[in-house]
Design a protein around this motif. Structure first.
Motif, mmCIF file in Angstrom:
data_model
loop_
_atom_site.group_PDB
_atom_site.id
_atom_site.type_symbol
_atom_site.label_atom_id
_atom_site.label_comp_id
_atom_site.label_asym_id
_atom_site.label_seq_id
_atom_site.Cartn_x
_atom_site.Cartn_y
_atom_site.Cartn_z
ATOM 1 N N LEU A 178 -63.610 -34.616 11.790
ATOM 2 C CA LEU A 178 -63.842 -34.155 13.165
ATOM 3 C C LEU A 178 -62.582 -34.330 13.998
ATOM 4 N N SER A 179 -61.910 -35.433 13.817
ATOM 5 C CA SER A 179 -60.664 -35.678 14.536
ATOM 6 C C SER A 179 -59.656 -34.571 14.228
ATOM 7 N N ARG A 180 -59.554 -34.194 12.982
ATOM 8 C CA ARG A 180 -58.638 -33.117 12.586
ATOM 9 C C ARG A 180 -59.062 -31.786 13.194
ATOM 10 N N LEU A 181 -60.354 -31.498 13.178
ATOM 11 C CA LEU A 181 -60.855 -30.261 13.786
ATOM 12 C C LEU A 181 -60.537 -30.209 15.279
ATOM 13 N N GLN A 182 -60.515 -31.358 15.904
ATOM 14 C CA GLN A 182 -60.236 -31.438 17.340
ATOM 15 C C GLN A 182 -58.741 -31.477 17.640
ATOM 16 N N GLY A 183 -57.913 -31.379 16.588
ATOM 17 C CA GLY A 183 -56.470 -31.366 16.775
ATOM 18 C C GLY A 183 -55.855 -32.730 17.012
ATOM 19 N N LYS A 184 -56.583 -33.766 16.666
ATOM 20 C CA LYS A 184 -56.100 -35.134 16.826
ATOM 21 C C LYS A 184 -55.667 -35.668 15.465
ATOM 22 N N GLY A 185 -54.906 -36.715 15.463
ATOM 23 C CA GLY A 185 -54.533 -37.364 14.217
ATOM 24 C C GLY A 185 -55.694 -38.166 13.656
ATOM 25 N N SER A 186 -55.535 -38.598 12.420
ATOM 26 C CA SER A 186 -56.611 -39.370 11.794
ATOM 27 C C SER A 186 -56.104 -40.657 11.153
ATOM 28 N N THR A 187 -54.862 -41.017 11.432
ATOM 29 C CA THR A 187 -54.289 -42.202 10.782
ATOM 30 C C THR A 187 -54.936 -43.503 11.266
ATOM 31 N N GLN A 188 -55.631 -43.457 12.390
ATOM 32 C CA GLN A 188 -56.277 -44.669 12.905
ATOM 33 C C GLN A 188 -57.520 -45.051 12.093
ATOM 34 N N TYR A 189 -57.959 -44.168 11.214
ATOM 35 C CA TYR A 189 -59.160 -44.423 10.428
ATOM 36 C C TYR A 189 -58.806 -44.985 9.060
ATOM 37 N N LEU A 192 -64.116 -19.615 12.833
ATOM 38 C CA LEU A 192 -64.327 -20.266 11.538
ATOM 39 C C LEU A 192 -63.144 -20.089 10.584
ATOM 40 N N ASP A 193 -62.445 -18.982 10.697
ATOM 41 C CA ASP A 193 -61.323 -18.730 9.789
ATOM 42 C C ASP A 193 -59.983 -19.145 10.394
ATOM 43 N N GLU A 194 -60.020 -19.762 11.570
ATOM 44 C CA GLU A 194 -58.799 -20.293 12.177
ATOM 45 C C GLU A 194 -58.249 -21.412 11.292
ATOM 46 N N ILE A 195 -56.939 -21.462 11.157
ATOM 47 C CA ILE A 195 -56.285 -22.457 10.305
ATOM 48 C C ILE A 195 -55.925 -23.689 11.127
ATOM 49 N N ILE A 196 -56.265 -24.836 10.585
ATOM 50 C CA ILE A 196 -55.975 -26.123 11.208
ATOM 51 C C ILE A 196 -54.825 -26.771 10.453
ATOM 52 N N ASP A 197 -53.804 -27.201 11.171
ATOM 53 C CA ASP A 197 -52.711 -27.985 10.595
ATOM 54 C C ASP A 197 -53.051 -29.455 10.773
ATOM 55 N N TYR A 198 -52.933 -30.228 9.712
ATOM 56 C CA TYR A 198 -53.223 -31.661 9.788
ATOM 57 C C TYR A 198 -52.499 -32.356 8.653
ATOM 58 N N ALA A 199 -52.474 -33.664 8.734
ATOM 59 C CA ALA A 199 -51.931 -34.474 7.635
ATOM 60 C C ALA A 199 -53.049 -35.344 7.101
ATOM 61 N N ASN A 200 -53.046 -35.555 5.794
ATOM 62 C CA ASN A 200 -54.058 -36.444 5.221
ATOM 63 C C ASN A 200 -53.703 -37.895 5.548
ATOM 64 N N GLN A 201 -54.491 -38.818 5.046
ATOM 65 C CA GLN A 201 -54.292 -40.229 5.386
ATOM 66 C C GLN A 201 -52.964 -40.772 4.866
ATOM 67 N N SER A 202 -52.374 -40.087 3.903
ATOM 68 C CA SER A 202 -51.064 -40.495 3.364
ATOM 69 C C SER A 202 -49.914 -39.791 4.059
ATOM 70 N N GLY A 203 -50.235 -38.923 5.024
ATOM 71 C CA GLY A 203 -49.201 -38.223 5.769
ATOM 72 C C GLY A 203 -48.783 -36.892 5.182
ATOM 73 N N VAL A 204 -49.441 -36.448 4.117
ATOM 74 C CA VAL A 204 -49.104 -35.169 3.492
ATOM 75 C C VAL A 204 -49.691 -34.035 4.333
ATOM 76 N N PRO A 205 -48.872 -33.063 4.734
ATOM 77 C CA PRO A 205 -49.377 -31.976 5.584
ATOM 78 C C PRO A 205 -50.196 -30.947 4.802
ATOM 79 N N PHE A 206 -51.221 -30.424 5.470
ATOM 80 C CA PHE A 206 -52.067 -29.385 4.897
ATOM 81 C C PHE A 206 -52.439 -28.384 5.977
ATOM 82 N N GLN A 207 -52.874 -27.218 5.534
ATOM 83 C CA GLN A 207 -53.437 -26.191 6.406
ATOM 84 C C GLN A 207 -54.748 -25.739 5.770
ATOM 85 N N THR A 208 -55.817 -25.796 6.539
ATOM 86 C CA THR A 208 -57.138 -25.450 6.014
ATOM 87 C C THR A 208 -57.932 -24.773 7.118
#
Length: 151
Positions: free
Chosen positions: A47-58, A93-109
């Motif tokens: 949800l944090s990623r969908l909202q355009g926020k980081g997720s490293t705090q989790y 629904l088909d909009e692409i979200i840029d985010y990084a996983n918990q290890s900092g690796v970037p993805f687009q989904t």
């Protein structure tokens, strides 16, 4: 959108049922408590990623202090996902979200694929929890979608 909304309602229902089963079993199995907390935290991460926020705090794999903490997390997740999904337009629904996983690796989904990940991820782990409950001679709980659909 209706399918996603329905699957989300199943997720909230199944989260609550698996937590009830763990409480009823009285298990002290730290791995199971960690796994149910993982489901709740993963929902927060996405949800944090969908909202355009980081997720490293989790932290995805911490032990749960007790199940009441996880119950609060599930309740808050359901409330926040309901708002997010209700406000989401199908055209997004088909909009692409840029985010990084918990290890900092970037993805687009896409939003669609992220939501499907959230909706399916917990079901996988709820199955693992049910299997472990059965191994502990506790009663597993029915969390299949069809059971939810028959209500």
């Amino acid at each position: 959108m209706e399918t996603i909304k329905r699957m989300a309602e199943h997720m909230y229902w199944a989260d609550e049922r698996i937590l009830d089963a763990l409480e009823e079993s009285g298990t002290k199995n730290k791995d199971l408590l960690k796994l149910v907390r993982h489901i709740a935290v993963a929902e927060q991460v996405w949800l944090s990623r969908l909202q355009g926020k980081g997720s490293t705090q989790y932290s995805l794999w911490e032990e749960a202090e007790d199940l009441s903490e996880v119950r609060i997390m599930f309740k808050e997740n359901a409330e926040q996902y309901r708002v997010y999904i209700e406000e989401l337009e199908e055209s997004k629904l088909d909009e692409i979200i840029d985010y990084a996983n918990q290890s900092g690796v970037p993805f687009q989904t896409s939003v669609r694929d992220i939501l499907l990940q959230v909706l399916l991820h917990g079901q996988y782990h709820r199955g693992q929890i049910n299997r472990a409950l059965r191994a502990e001679s506790a009663e597993p709980v029915q969390v299949d979608y069809i059971t939810f659909a028959r209500l």
